[in-house]
Design a protein around this motif. Structure first.
Motif, PDB file in Angstrom:
ATOM      1  N   HIS A 124      42.298  44.853  25.157  1.00  0.00           N
ATOM      2  CA  HIS A 124      42.922  45.202  26.429  1.00  0.00           C
ATOM      3  C   HIS A 124      43.920  46.346  26.291  1.00  0.00           C
ATOM      4  N   ASP A 142      41.842  50.918  26.248  1.00  0.00           N
ATOM      5  CA  ASP A 142      40.766  50.999  27.237  1.00  0.00           C
ATOM      6  C   ASP A 142      41.238  51.859  28.411  1.00  0.00           C
ATOM      7  N   THR A 143      40.385  52.026  29.396  1.00  0.00           N
ATOM      8  CA  THR A 143      40.759  52.733  30.615  1.00  0.00           C
ATOM      9  C   THR A 143      40.763  51.758  31.783  1.00  0.00           C
ATOM     10  N   TYR A 144      41.677  52.001  32.745  1.00  0.00           N
ATOM     11  CA  TYR A 144      41.821  51.096  33.887  1.00  0.00           C
ATOM     12  C   TYR A 144      41.867  51.880  35.195  1.00  0.00           C
ATOM     13  N   LYS A 145      41.179  51.345  36.188  1.00  0.00           N
ATOM     14  CA  LYS A 145      41.117  51.971  37.504  1.00  0.00           C
ATOM     15  C   LYS A 145      42.409  51.717  38.268  1.00  0.00           C
ATOM     16  N   THR A 146      42.852  52.728  39.006  1.00  0.00           N
ATOM     17  CA  THR A 146      44.083  52.608  39.775  1.00  0.00           C
ATOM     18  C   THR A 146      43.777  52.377  41.259  1.00  0.00           C
ATOM     19  N   PHE A 148      41.922  56.834  37.205  1.00  0.00           N
ATOM     20  CA  PHE A 148      42.000  56.005  36.005  1.00  0.00           C
ATOM     21  C   PHE A 148      43.196  56.365  35.131  1.00  0.00           C
ATOM     22  N   LYS A 159      42.479  41.580  29.508  1.00  0.00           N
ATOM     23  CA  LYS A 159      41.881  42.762  30.139  1.00  0.00           C
ATOM     24  C   LYS A 159      41.761  42.536  31.649  1.00  0.00           C
ATOM     25  N   PHE A 190      45.252  43.054  33.042  1.00  0.00           N
ATOM     26  CA  PHE A 190      45.604  44.472  33.097  1.00  0.00           C
ATOM     27  C   PHE A 190      44.849  45.173  34.226  1.00  0.00           C
ATOM     28  N   THR A 191      43.577  44.804  34.391  1.00  0.00           N
ATOM     29  CA  THR A 191      42.758  45.414  35.446  1.00  0.00           C
ATOM     30  C   THR A 191      43.391  45.172  36.806  1.00  0.00           C
ATOM     31  N   PHE A 245      46.818  47.252  37.126  1.00  0.00           N
ATOM     32  CA  PHE A 245      46.631  48.694  37.306  1.00  0.00           C
ATOM     33  C   PHE A 245      46.094  49.024  38.695  1.00  0.00           C
TER      34      PHE A 245
END
Length: 337
Positions: free
Chosen positions: A184, A187-191, A196, A236, A239-240, A243
């Motif tokens: 977690h 990685d990349t996360y969508k805003t 991202f 994860k 966090f998703t 974000f």
């Protein structure tokens, strides 16, 4: 400039070879791109600081003209599949015989030999299949530089390969490890606005700053240990959700200039203008005048006459090349040579 005085012949091709030529040109080398005299379309957007000569490489006169250009060059860059230059009569054995000091740089996808040598490929193929140059001032001799993209990817992966060999990385199924999308904290996360953020908080101290920015507290929120992979999917998901609660601009404001290792994922419209690298203090490279519109293209054959004259071709020889349709360029046919 660092490479001022270096003469480079770049055989026109796709991105990797033109980029190599661009790097040399940006640092001061005189880079001449050899275009096809029959070419009606120019797709090279890496032509800044170069010149172009248009030659017919199916013509004996055009071939000989290119060989003569290479006689006075320091480097030749060729981008074709194995065997193409040899069939044209422009292989290393020919050019190095005429100019023993020439650096012959080859750019292929899978190398000169092997199972995939003559097969077409792109980045994803090289990544799937993957598992320099001595300065001639020391020896007085040039040599063939065979740069296959698959070998380059493999070489760039030296750190990952050695770490994995030592048992420090990728000992888990793909997509479940620390650096390949499983963790977690890497990685990349969508805003909230559909953009991202990239997260790379591996070290403990950086991870703590990441949690702080996300307004999480290990004790208060009873978070699992950072390296407890059994809880990575749950973290994860957390966090998703977090974000998605703020826009990219809001996250930038929170994490900017911190050591949390959180940065925005830029798109092509917001990324910085590419500039020459590395940066040299005493002899800096020449930045491209423009990266927009038609300015990024180079007129095919726009410098044919000047390049031939500089290489020692007489007016009579140039007129003869034009008559034999071995060379082309703006104004050459109507030139009063």
């Amino acid at each position: 400039m660092a490479l001022a005085g270096l003469k480079v012949i770049e055989i026109a091709g796709l991105a990797p070879a033109p980029f190599a030529g661009k790097v040399l040109a940006d640092f001061g080398a005189d880079v001449v791109r050899v275009d096809r005299s029959t070419s009606t379309m120019n797709l090279d957007v890496l032509a800044q600081n170069k010149r172009s000569i248009a030659l017919n490489l199916k013509s004996p006169a055009g071939i000989e003209a290119l060989i003569r250009l290479c006689e006075k060059a320091d480097v030749v860059i060729e981008p074709f599949r194995p065997g193409v230059m040899e069939r044209l009569g422009l292989g290393p054995e020919v050019l190095l015989k005429r100019n023993p000091r020439l650096i012959y740089a080859r750019m292929t996808g899978f190398g000169q030999e092997g199972h995939y040598a003559k097969m077409a490929g792109h980045d994803i193929n090289y990544l799937a299949i993957s598992g320099v140059l001595n300065e001639r001032s020391k020896s007085g001799k040039g040599q063939v530089v065979d740069a296959a993209m698959i070998n380059g990817v493999n070489y760039l992966g030296s750190f990952v390969y050695n770490m994995n060999k030592a048992g420090a990385l990728f000992q888990t199924p793909a997509g479940t490890g620390q650096l390949d999308g499983g963790a977690h904290f890497y990685d990349t996360y969508k805003t909230k606005d559909g953009l991202f953020m990239a997260v790379g908080a591996i070290e403990v101290e950086f991870y703590k700053l990441l949690l702080k920015g996300l307004e999480l507290d290990e004790e208060r929120d009873k978070l699992p240990e950072q390296t407890d992979s059994s809880n990575w999917p749950k973290m994860k998901a957390l966090f998703t959700k977090i974000f998605l609660g703020k826009t990219q601009a809001e996250w930038i404001k929170i994490f900017d200039l911190t050591d949390a290792c959180v940065t925005p994922v830029l798109d092509y419209y917001s990324m910085p203008t590419p500039t020459p690298a590395p940066r040299l203090l005493r002899t800096p490279a020449k930045a491209s005048a423009s990266n927009e519109g038609s300015d990024v293209f180079l007129e095919v054959g726009g410098h044919s006459k000047d390049i031939l004259a500089e290489a020692g071709f007489s007016e009579v020889e140039i007129r003869d090349l034009v008559a034999k349709k071995a060379v082309a360029g703006a104004g050459l046919e109507k030139s009063s040579l």
